[in-house]
Design a protein around this motif. Sequence first.
Motif, short mmCIF file in Angstrom:
data_model
loop_
_atom_site.label_atom_id
_atom_site.label_comp_id
_atom_site.label_asym_id
_atom_site.label_seq_id
_atom_site.Cartn_x
_atom_site.Cartn_y
_atom_site.Cartn_z
N GLU A 1 -1.02 3.00 8.53
CA GLU A 1 -1.42 1.42 9.17
C GLU A 1 -1.65 0.31 8.60
O GLU A 1 -0.88 -0.72 8.67
N ILE A 2 -2.33 0.53 7.44
CA ILE A 2 -3.13 -0.79 6.01
C ILE A 2 -1.71 -0.95 5.09
O ILE A 2 -1.25 -2.05 4.99
N GLN A 3 -1.26 0.49 5.47
CA GLN A 3 -0.02 -0.04 4.27
C GLN A 3 1.45 -0.68 4.82
O GLN A 3 1.24 -1.17 4.41
N HIS A 4 1.59 -0.28 5.79
CA HIS A 4 2.62 -0.67 6.61
C HIS A 4 2.19 -3.14 6.90
O HIS A 4 3.33 -3.14 6.64
N ARG A 5 0.83 -2.92 7.38
CA ARG A 5 0.50 -4.07 7.39
C ARG A 5 0.66 -4.57 5.78
O ARG A 5 0.75 -6.24 6.45
N GLN B 1 -6.79 0.96 -2.92
CA GLN B 1 -6.05 1.36 -3.29
C GLN B 1 -6.13 2.92 -3.31
O GLN B 1 -5.44 3.95 -2.48
N GLU B 2 -7.16 4.13 -3.73
CA GLU B 2 -7.29 4.62 -3.83
C GLU B 2 -7.03 5.62 -2.42
O GLU B 2 -6.74 7.06 -2.26
N PHE B 3 -7.91 5.09 -1.22
CA PHE B 3 -7.66 6.04 -0.27
C PHE B 3 -6.36 5.67 0.80
O PHE B 3 -5.76 6.65 0.68
N VAL B 4 -5.74 4.19 0.14
CA VAL B 4 -4.07 4.51 0.77
C VAL B 4 -3.43 5.73 0.20
O VAL B 4 -2.85 6.48 0.07
#
Length: 116
Positions: free
Chosen positions: A80-84, A97-100
Amino acid sequence: MRQSRWTPSIIPADEPTVYLVADDFGRTGSAWRETDMEAADLETVIQDLMAGQYKRPIKVVAFNTSERWSEDVSEDVAREIQHRCNLQLNDVPSHLQEFVDRYAPQDARQFSLRIV
């Protein structure tokens, strides 16, 4: 005959799903971050993650005590973070970034365009 004991639940019915973030504090260690009960919903957690409220998130866990379940939702939150970020044409914030990358790695394949 064995008599069973029943204790009524102290958990109120219709409890909302709660989302907690485990955060890495470096040498200090990692911990589940404290949060207000009203701010433990999914949307607030995603907004707080994107705003930098967490130093280095490790994982996000959802649970619902009235329904008696819990689940690691890190992959869903990372996607969802990447999508937003994609919708806003922004890079993922450096603190996320590391989390995604861990939970929602980008598809590295390059697709070719068909010429008709």
